[in-house]
Design a protein around this motif. Structure first.
Motif, short mmCIF file in Angstrom:
data_model
loop_
_atom_site.label_atom_id
_atom_site.label_comp_id
_atom_site.label_asym_id
_atom_site.label_seq_id
_atom_site.Cartn_x
_atom_site.Cartn_y
_atom_site.Cartn_z
N UNK A 275 0.84 -1.19 0.00
CA UNK A 275 0.00 0.00 0.00
C UNK A 275 0.88 1.25 0.00
N UNK A 276 1.93 1.23 -0.80
CA UNK A 276 2.86 2.35 -0.80
C UNK A 276 3.47 2.56 0.58
N UNK A 277 3.89 1.47 1.22
CA UNK A 277 4.34 1.52 2.61
C UNK A 277 5.81 1.94 2.68
N UNK A 278 6.07 3.02 3.40
CA UNK A 278 7.44 3.47 3.61
C UNK A 278 8.12 2.60 4.67
N UNK A 279 9.36 2.22 4.40
CA UNK A 279 10.14 1.47 5.38
C UNK A 279 10.67 2.43 6.43
N UNK A 280 10.28 2.24 7.67
CA UNK A 280 10.75 3.07 8.77
C UNK A 280 11.27 2.20 9.90
N UNK A 281 12.16 2.70 10.73
CA UNK A 281 12.65 1.91 11.88
C UNK A 281 11.52 1.45 12.79
N UNK A 282 10.52 2.30 12.99
CA UNK A 282 9.41 1.94 13.86
C UNK A 282 8.62 0.77 13.30
N UNK A 283 8.34 0.80 11.99
CA UNK A 283 7.57 -0.28 11.38
C UNK A 283 8.37 -1.58 11.30
N UNK B 257 11.72 15.03 2.00
CA UNK B 257 12.10 13.80 2.69
C UNK B 257 12.07 12.68 1.67
N UNK B 258 13.17 11.95 1.50
CA UNK B 258 13.18 10.80 0.60
C UNK B 258 12.88 9.53 1.37
N UNK B 259 12.16 8.60 0.72
CA UNK B 259 11.70 7.39 1.40
C UNK B 259 11.79 6.18 0.48
N UNK B 260 12.06 5.03 1.07
CA UNK B 260 12.02 3.76 0.36
C UNK B 260 10.74 3.02 0.71
N UNK B 261 10.06 2.52 -0.31
CA UNK B 261 8.86 1.72 -0.08
C UNK B 261 9.22 0.24 -0.08
N UNK B 262 8.50 -0.54 0.72
CA UNK B 262 8.74 -1.97 0.79
C UNK B 262 7.45 -2.75 0.92
N UNK B 263 7.52 -4.03 0.66
CA UNK B 263 6.39 -4.95 0.86
C UNK B 263 6.50 -5.49 2.27
N UNK C 189 11.58 4.12 -4.80
CA UNK C 189 12.09 5.30 -4.12
C UNK C 189 11.08 6.43 -4.28
N UNK C 190 10.59 6.93 -3.15
CA UNK C 190 9.60 7.99 -3.18
C UNK C 190 10.08 9.14 -2.31
N UNK C 191 9.18 10.07 -1.99
CA UNK C 191 9.54 11.19 -1.13
C UNK C 191 8.33 12.05 -0.84
N UNK C 192 8.39 12.77 0.27
CA UNK C 192 7.30 13.65 0.67
C UNK C 192 7.43 15.01 0.01
N UNK C 193 6.31 15.47 -0.56
CA UNK C 193 6.27 16.79 -1.21
C UNK C 193 4.98 17.50 -0.79
N UNK D 262 0.43 8.38 8.46
CA UNK D 262 1.31 8.14 7.31
C UNK D 262 2.61 8.91 7.53
N UNK D 263 3.59 8.62 6.68
CA UNK D 263 4.86 9.32 6.80
C UNK D 263 4.75 10.78 6.42
N UNK D 264 3.68 11.17 5.73
CA UNK D 264 3.43 12.59 5.49
C UNK D 264 3.17 13.31 6.80
#
Length: 257
Positions: free
Chosen positions: A94-102, A211-217, A114-118, A147-149
């Protein structure tokens, strides 16, 4: 002594063995069940009665490599991780950003986008960067909640009373269109796609992602063999060109690897 050793080993290795059966269980069922929030074009959205999008096409190619079919289950974003934890699905895409918390409670594949917040703003709005919010306390931002936004705005020290939270990013864009928020915050490809489909008075602010972000499954934390299988399948789609075709189809831009 040997009997007790066998019992101890069984107790210790049993959970690991079951975890390593995650891929085998999916293959035996013949279906890879994937939870998503189908309001997030171009990654996943409704087209008539069907869920379509970048994630859907990628998932189908990965499923082919695993020898199974896909079943997408659409639900609100707030419920996708709970569905994974309770076994209603095998994966979340679902366009999930990889974060340390998740990563603390879930397993992720290698990054696949590779995505990012705008910011999305009205065309007559010159505001671009989070720092401008700090210098003007009258400005507000619309975000999709949890969300990461939202997290990016909070990390930028934007106070909670200046964040308008919504269940979907479409609602956040509508809030900007109606003049209730100054900007909406979200993933760049998603905002660009949504704006192009129905918000001619809005635009993505120039300057690129702040903010740049990596998406993962996402899979359950112990689904080790399933994640390994998905990573191998992703690698194959990158090498043979299938990934590039899907990327260019949905983003309308050539891929750079």
């Amino acid at each position: 002594m040997r009997l007790w050793l066998c019992i101890v080993l069984t107790l210790l290795l049993g959970p690991l063995a079951r975890a390593e059966d995650s891929l085998a269980r999916v293959q035996a069922r013949g279906v890879l069940r994937i939870a998503t929030d189908a309001t997030y074009s171009p990654f996943e959205f409704m087209e008539g009665e069907n869920i379509v999008g970048f994630d859907v096409d990628i998932a189908k190619e990965l499923a082919k490599e695993l020898g199974v079919k896909t079943e997408f289950i659409s639900m609100e974003w707030s419920g996708v991780f709970a569905a994974l934890e309770t076994g209603k699905c095998d994966l979340v895409m679902a366009g999930v950003t990889i974060t340390p918390e998740r990563k603390k409670g879930n397993a992720f594949t290698r990054p696949y986008f590779l995505s990012g917040q705008v910011f999305a703003r009205k065309k007559d709005n010159t505001l671009t960067r989070p720092a401008e919010f700090l210098s003007n306390t009258g400005l507000t931002a619309a975000v999709q909640q949890e969300t990461t936004g939202q997290f990016a705005m909070e990390k930028a020290k934007i106070s909670k009373d200046r964040l308008h939270r919504f269940d979907t990013l479409l609602d956040a864009l509508l809030d900007v269109k109606n003049g209730n928020s100054d900007v909406a915050v979200g993933d760049e490809p998603v905002l660009r796609d949504m704006i192009s489909k129905g918000y001619p008075e809005l635009e993505v602010a120039p300057g690129g992602p702040f903010v740049e972000e990596n998406l993962g499954i996402v899979a359950k934390r112990d689904a080790l063999s399933l994640v390994a299988g998905l990573n191998a399948a992703l690698e194959k789609t990158l090498v043979d060109g299938r990934y590039a075709k899907i990327y260019e189809k949905w983003t309308k831009t050539p891929i750079t690897l």
